[in-house]
Design a protein around this motif. Sequence first.
Motif, PDB file in Angstrom:
ATOM      1  N   LEU A 260     -20.801 -10.059   5.132  1.00 39.13           N
ATOM      2  CA  LEU A 260     -21.287  -9.586   3.675  1.00 39.13           C
ATOM      3  C   LEU A 260     -20.522 -10.320   2.656  1.00 39.13           C
ATOM      4  O   LEU A 260     -20.627 -10.959   1.921  1.00 39.13           O
ATOM      5  CB  LEU A 260     -21.106  -8.282   3.473  1.00 39.13           C
ATOM      6  N   THR A 261     -18.820 -10.374   2.811  1.00 46.13           N
ATOM      7  CA  THR A 261     -18.005 -10.769   1.857  1.00 46.13           C
ATOM      8  C   THR A 261     -16.548 -10.884   2.383  1.00 46.13           C
ATOM      9  O   THR A 261     -16.309 -10.539   3.356  1.00 46.13           O
ATOM     10  CB  THR A 261     -17.918  -9.883   0.722  1.00 46.13           C
ATOM     11  N   ASP A 262     -15.819 -11.871   1.697  1.00 56.44           N
ATOM     12  CA  ASP A 262     -14.631 -11.737   2.201  1.00 56.44           C
ATOM     13  C   ASP A 262     -13.511 -11.302   1.351  1.00 56.44           C
ATOM     14  O   ASP A 262     -12.056 -11.431   1.574  1.00 56.44           O
ATOM     15  CB  ASP A 262     -13.993 -13.419   2.473  1.00 56.44           C
ATOM     16  N   ARG A 263     -14.039 -10.491   0.469  1.00 55.84           N
ATOM     17  CA  ARG A 263     -13.128  -9.740  -0.641  1.00 55.84           C
ATOM     18  C   ARG A 263     -12.416  -8.766   0.247  1.00 55.84           C
ATOM     19  O   ARG A 263     -11.165  -8.382  -0.444  1.00 55.84           O
ATOM     20  CB  ARG A 263     -14.116  -9.126  -1.650  1.00 55.84           C
ATOM     21  N   ASN A 264     -12.904  -8.186   1.453  1.00 51.43           N
ATOM     22  CA  ASN A 264     -11.851  -7.201   2.106  1.00 51.43           C
ATOM     23  C   ASN A 264     -11.282  -7.743   3.253  1.00 51.43           C
ATOM     24  O   ASN A 264     -10.786  -7.208   4.099  1.00 51.43           O
ATOM     25  CB  ASN A 264     -12.522  -5.939   2.430  1.00 51.43           C
ATOM     26  N   ASN A 265     -11.147  -9.105   3.317  1.00 54.35           N
ATOM     27  CA  ASN A 265     -10.487  -9.859   4.331  1.00 54.35           C
ATOM     28  C   ASN A 265      -9.070 -10.030   4.292  1.00 54.35           C
ATOM     29  O   ASN A 265      -8.429 -10.914   4.933  1.00 54.35           O
ATOM     30  CB  ASN A 265     -11.356 -11.175   4.512  1.00 54.35           C
ATOM     31  N   SER A 266      -8.691  -9.590   3.116  1.00 54.65           N
ATOM     32  CA  SER A 266      -7.073  -9.955   2.904  1.00 54.65           C
ATOM     33  C   SER A 266      -6.389  -8.612   2.243  1.00 54.65           C
ATOM     34  O   SER A 266      -7.136  -7.508   1.871  1.00 54.65           O
ATOM     35  CB  SER A 266      -6.860 -11.023   1.735  1.00 54.65           C
ATOM     36  N   ALA A 267      -5.295  -8.763   2.215  1.00 60.20           N
ATOM     37  CA  ALA A 267      -4.278  -7.798   1.857  1.00 60.20           C
ATOM     38  C   ALA A 267      -3.185  -8.368   1.408  1.00 60.20           C
ATOM     39  O   ALA A 267      -2.653  -9.081   2.064  1.00 60.20           O
ATOM     40  CB  ALA A 267      -4.124  -6.479   3.018  1.00 60.20           C
ATOM     41  N   VAL A 268      -2.336  -7.632   0.511  1.00 64.25           N
ATOM     42  CA  VAL A 268      -1.075  -7.925  -0.212  1.00 64.25           C
ATOM     43  C   VAL A 268      -0.033  -6.887   0.122  1.00 64.25           C
ATOM     44  O   VAL A 268      -0.391  -5.629  -0.256  1.00 64.25           O
ATOM     45  CB  VAL A 268      -1.085  -8.528  -1.740  1.00 64.25           C
ATOM     46  N   VAL A 269       1.207  -7.213   0.655  1.00 62.88           N
ATOM     47  CA  VAL A 269       2.137  -6.196   0.710  1.00 62.88           C
ATOM     48  C   VAL A 269       3.472  -6.790   0.027  1.00 62.88           C
ATOM     49  O   VAL A 269       3.874  -7.927   0.276  1.00 62.88           O
ATOM     50  CB  VAL A 269       2.462  -5.889   2.107  1.00 62.88           C
ATOM     51  N   GLN A 270       4.106  -6.096  -0.846  1.00 64.49           N
ATOM     52  CA  GLN A 270       5.182  -6.150  -1.711  1.00 64.49           C
ATOM     53  C   GLN A 270       6.410  -5.694  -1.202  1.00 64.49           C
ATOM     54  O   GLN A 270       6.470  -4.389  -1.014  1.00 64.49           O
ATOM     55  CB  GLN A 270       5.261  -6.219  -3.338  1.00 64.49           C
ATOM     56  N   ILE A 271       7.466  -6.384  -0.654  1.00 61.17           N
ATOM     57  CA  ILE A 271       8.596  -5.646   0.015  1.00 61.17           C
ATOM     58  C   ILE A 271       9.788  -6.249  -0.475  1.00 61.17           C
ATOM     59  O   ILE A 271      10.141  -7.527  -0.888  1.00 61.17           O
ATOM     60  CB  ILE A 271       8.528  -6.113   1.534  1.00 61.17           C
ATOM     61  N   ASN A 272      10.669  -5.264  -0.938  1.00 57.02           N
ATOM     62  CA  ASN A 272      11.833  -5.736  -1.667  1.00 57.02           C
ATOM     63  C   ASN A 272      13.047  -6.060  -0.606  1.00 57.02           C
ATOM     64  O   ASN A 272      13.345  -5.019   0.146  1.00 57.02           O
ATOM     65  CB  ASN A 272      12.393  -4.778  -2.399  1.00 57.02           C
ATOM     66  N   GLY A 273      13.317  -7.032  -0.626  1.00 56.30           N
ATOM     67  CA  GLY A 273      14.463  -7.647   0.455  1.00 56.30           C
ATOM     68  C   GLY A 273      15.887  -7.386  -0.256  1.00 56.30           C
ATOM     69  O   GLY A 273      16.205  -7.819  -1.310  1.00 56.30           O
TER      70      GLY A 273
END
Length: 687
Positions: A260-273
Motif C-alpha cells: 500500500l505505502t512506504d510511509r511506514n517502511n522507515s523509522a528514525v531513532v535519535q541516540i545521544n553518544g
Amino acid sequence: MMPEIVFSPYIPWPVLGGVLLVLAVALVLSAMRGMTGWAVRGVAFAGILLALANPSILREDRSDLSDIVVLLVDATASQSVSTRMAQTEAAKVQLTAQIARLPNTELRVVMLADGADNRGSLLRTRLREAVANVPSERLAGVFVLSDGQVHDAGLELDVPAPLHLMLTGEPDDWDRKFSVENAPSFAIMDEEIILTLKVEDVGAVPDGLAPRAPLIVSIDGGRDIEFEIPVGRAVQVPLKLPHGGMNVLQFSVPMAPGELTDRNNSAVVQINGVRDRLRVLLVSGEPHNGERTWRNLLKSDSAVDLVHFTILRPMDKQDGVPVTELSLIAFPTRELFLEKIDDFDLIIFDRYKQRGILYANYFENIARYVEDGGAVLFAAGPDFASANSLYYSPLSRVIPARPTGRVFEQGYAPQISELGLRHPVTQGLGGVTDANGLPDWGRWFRHVDLEVTSGDVIMKGAEGRPLLVLDHAGAGRVAVLASDHAWLWSRGVEGGGPQLELLRRLAHWMMKEPDLEEEALTASASGTEITITRRSLTDGPRSVTVVGPDGGETVVDMEQIRPGLYQAEVRGDDMGLYRIAQGDQSAVVVLGPAAPREFEHTIATEALMLDAVRATRAGVFELSEGLPDLRRVSQGRPAAGRAWAGITPRAAFVTLSTSKTPLIPAWLWALLLVGWVVFMWLREGRR
C-alpha cells in the motif's frame, strides 16, 4: 394538525377529583339501597363536573422539519493510499444524490482531518461533535466514509439513529511495515549497542514473497549500511555510534511491489553518544606555575582519566641524591608512548622540550597517532623557541606553526582574531565588555612568536602575532597555544579571563564534538517549524536544499545572523524525516515520528467501529462492492440488509401558533343543566 380536545378546569384537578369520588360513593350507596332517582341525579352531577373541567378544542399551526442525515468523510492521511480517496469521493457524490431524492431530508457533510500532535484519526470524537450539533429528534441517519482505522476507539458513542460504516480499501490490500521495538536514548561511544528491529507483512499478503527483507541504516544522513533481516519476527542488531552528541539513525526498508505505502517502511531513532571517560596524557616539562593549573583543571572533572608524565629531575642535574631514592618504580615510557598511545583521547605537551628522555621513535609514533585521528595540544613556553623545541622533532609534520626564536616578555591582552569571531572555539568566548566590542580580559606577560604554516589563527597576542592556532592533521587535530601564562586567568590577575571555558572548548573541538565543528549544518524541529543552522568560516550567500518525507525538494535561502552563522526557518507540512543538504554538508531532522501514527496500521478494518454500528442495528458496507441503496425504516427496526442501508424518518415539527376554544360555551352549559334540573323536578313531581 387535527384539532384536539383538552381540559382547562376552573378548579384544581385534585379538588375536582375529590368531588367526583364523593359523588360516586353517594351514587353507589343510593343504588345499593334501591333509592329512586339516583341515575338522573348522577347525570346532573356528571354534567356539573364536566362543565367545571371546561373541555376545549385545541388547534395548532405546525411547520414540518426536515430529517437530517450526517455524512462524515475521513480525509486523514491513511485515506490517501491506493484508491481510497477516489472511492471516498465517488461514494460521497452518490450518497449526496440519493439523499437529495428523498423528500424532506437534509444532508450535512462533516470532514475529519488528522489529529494534532500526531494523535491520528479521532473519528469517534469528531462523530460525537457532529451528532451533538444536530437535534436528536431530527437525526435520521449517520454515514461514515472511512478505512476504519481510528485512534480513539475507546470513546463511547450514543447515536440516536442508524450509524452505517462505508469501508474504503480493496480486499487484496497488503502492506509491509518496519518498527524499532527497543532502542536506548543514549549510548557510550565505541561500545556496541543492541537495537530490536522488526519487519512484518499484514493484510492479504501475496504468495512468493522473499522471507527476508533488505534493511538500510543511515547515520546522520551519511553513509548507508545495508543488510537483510527476516520478515515476521523481531531481530537484534548491533551498532556502534560514530561520534559524540546526537546521532540520528534512520532505518528503511525498500517498498515491495504491490504494498500500500512506504510511509511506514522507515523509522528514525535519535541516540545521544557520550564518552565513557576522557583519557588524557599530560606531558609536563620544567615545573612552572601553570603546571598545577593544568593538573587541577583535569583532575577536577570526574569524567577525565589523567596520566601525568613529568620531568622532576633532568638527567643533567647533579645534586648528589642517590638514584635509588629518586623513584620507586621506573616510569613506563615505552608502554605509554608506543604500545598504549592509541588509548588516549588527548595528549597535552605543557612546556615540554626534547631532553633525551623521549626518543625520536616515540615522537614519530605520536605524529602517527595524530594522523590516524588523535589529538595533541601544545602549551608552549620559552623552550618551544629554543633549539630543543618539539618543532624540531618528528612532530614537526603535524605542528601547524614554526617558532621564529623570538619570545615577547611584555604585557598584552589576548584578543580574538577576525577568523576567531567565526570559529566555534572562540565565538562569543567570555562575553563582550569594552567600548570597541572586544573582550576585556586580563593580560598575559609571555608570548612565543610563531610563523603559521597551516591551520587557523583564532587568537592573537603581543603585536597582533598568532597566539592560538588550530589545524587538522590527517584524521586528527592539533592546537598550539603560544604562551604558558593562561594560568593567570584562573588566578584572576587583572580581572582574569575565561580560561576554563577556553580549555573546555579546545578539548571538545579536538574530540570532534559536532557542536564545535567549524563547518557544520544542523537542524532542529519545534512543532511544525524546522530551524536550519549553517556554521562556516567563509562568507557568501547561503541556500539549502530541503527534501521532505514525500521526496519533494525545496531550496531555501539562509540569513546571516552573525559572522559565520546562517539560519533559515522552514515549515514542515508532513511528519517524517527531512534531509537538508548544502554542498558537502548534510543533516537530518525528524518532524514528529518518521512513520506517523496514521501509517502504523494501514489495512482497512471494521473492527474498531463495529460496536457502535451494531448498537444502532446498522451495517458495514465495503465500497469495493458498490454503494448500497437507501431505504426508510421505522424506529427500532433493523436498518441494514443485503445491498441496502436504512434511515429512520423522524417527522419532527415546530409549532407556529395555537388557539383554544371551549367545546360548549358557558351559557349553553348553564342552559343544559337548568333544563335537566327542571326535567328532574317535573319527573319527581309526577311521582
